[in-house]
Design an enzyme around this catalytic site. Structure first.
Site, PDB file in Angstrom:
ATOM      1  N   ASP A  19     -12.775-130.273 109.238  1.00  0.00           N
ATOM      2  CA  ASP A  19     -11.839-129.341 109.856  1.00  0.00           C
ATOM      3  C   ASP A  19     -11.489-128.207 108.904  1.00  0.00           C
ATOM      4  OD1 ASP A  19     -10.293-128.426 111.930  1.00  0.00           O
ATOM      5  OD2 ASP A  19      -8.574-129.700 111.476  1.00  0.00           O
ATOM      6  N   ASN A  67     -14.700-129.389 122.134  1.00  0.00           N
ATOM      7  CA  ASN A  67     -14.961-128.072 121.550  1.00  0.00           C
ATOM      8  C   ASN A  67     -15.561-127.072 122.539  1.00  0.00           C
ATOM      9  OD1 ASN A  67     -15.836-129.314 118.226  1.00  0.00           O
ATOM     10  ND2 ASN A  67     -13.869-128.631 119.034  1.00  0.00           N
TER      11      ASN A  67
END
EC number: 2.5.1.-
Length: 241
Positions: A19, A67
């Site tokens: 991340d 996503n």
């Protein structure tokens, strides 16, 4: 101290929620895809470091089922990056003894990318130095849903008895059925959540949430996190003897 209570010398299987690529780029006044490219380069460094630290299996969260909610331009850029990564790194991965596997649902991925994934898996299938698993269009709940559907099909077809279904049986239908469960899950960028990653497999994993953004997560930081894992006592539900 019993075997189930021992302090682990080091994790054999490390999973990473990579991340912070977008934020890393934004901090530098660059587009988010610039950060994703930097993150891909960091993957290479971490993979190469694994043998030195006794890490046999590395699983990375590249693209989640959630996503797809990102902008069309970012998603398209990421898909292009995945294709480029496979084409560019295939020979190095082969030469360095890395076996590559992909987990996740391939149905939504474009045909060219799926073909490249298949080719890379086949190309590196004899390697055993490091097992790199790339989670692409992956979600833990989606994986469990697909696994239970396949399991139910086997029961309905009479190839499996419902009475014999247990957690060991279900595990055989997961994307990761050939892999050991992760010992350590690392999430970068300061977020403290698991984001639908390896929900079943990480039941007894240790977690490390660190502030470092993924493109800055280098070999030294990796070594520090692994050293911290080695100091933990893993009891797997037992108590101290």
């Amino acid at each position: 101290m019993t075997a189930t209570q021992s302090t682990a010398p080091g994790p054999r299987h490390v999973a990473c929620i990579m991340d912070g690529n977008g934020r890393w780029a934004t901090q530098r006044g660059r587009p988010r895809l610039f950060g994703h490219h930097a993150g891909a380069r960091r993957v290479k460094e971490i993979v190469r470091a694994c043998p030195d630290f006794g890490v046999k299996y590395l699983t990375i969260f590249a693209f989640s089922t959630e996503n797809w909610k990102r902008t069309q331009s970012e998603v398209a850029g990421l898909m292009k990056l995945f294709r480029r990564y496979i084409q560019k790194e295939a020979r190095d991965l082969l030469a360095e003894g890395v076996r590559v596997r992909f987990i996740g649902d391939r149905i939504r991925l474009d045909d060219k990318l799926v073909r490249l994934m298949d080719e890379l898996e086949l190309l590196t299938s004899s390697n055993d130095k490091v097992h790199l698993t790339i989670a692409l269009n992956y979600g833990g709940r989606d994986e469990l849903g697909r696994a239970t559907k396949r399991l139910a099909h086997e029961v309905a077809a009479g190839r499996l008895s419902a009475a014999d279904v247990d957690e060991t049986t279900l595990a055989r239908f997961l994307d990761t059925h050939v892999l050991p469960d992760p010992d350590l899950v690392i999430r970068t960028s300061g977020e403290a959540r698991i984001s639908n990653f390896l929900l079943w497999q990480s039941a007894y994993a240790e977690y490390e949430f660190i502030d470092t953004l993924w493109p800055d997560f280098n070999r030294a930081e990796f070594a520090r996190v692994l050293a911290g894992y080695g100091a933990r006592e893993r009891r797997f539900g037992a108590i101290r003897a």
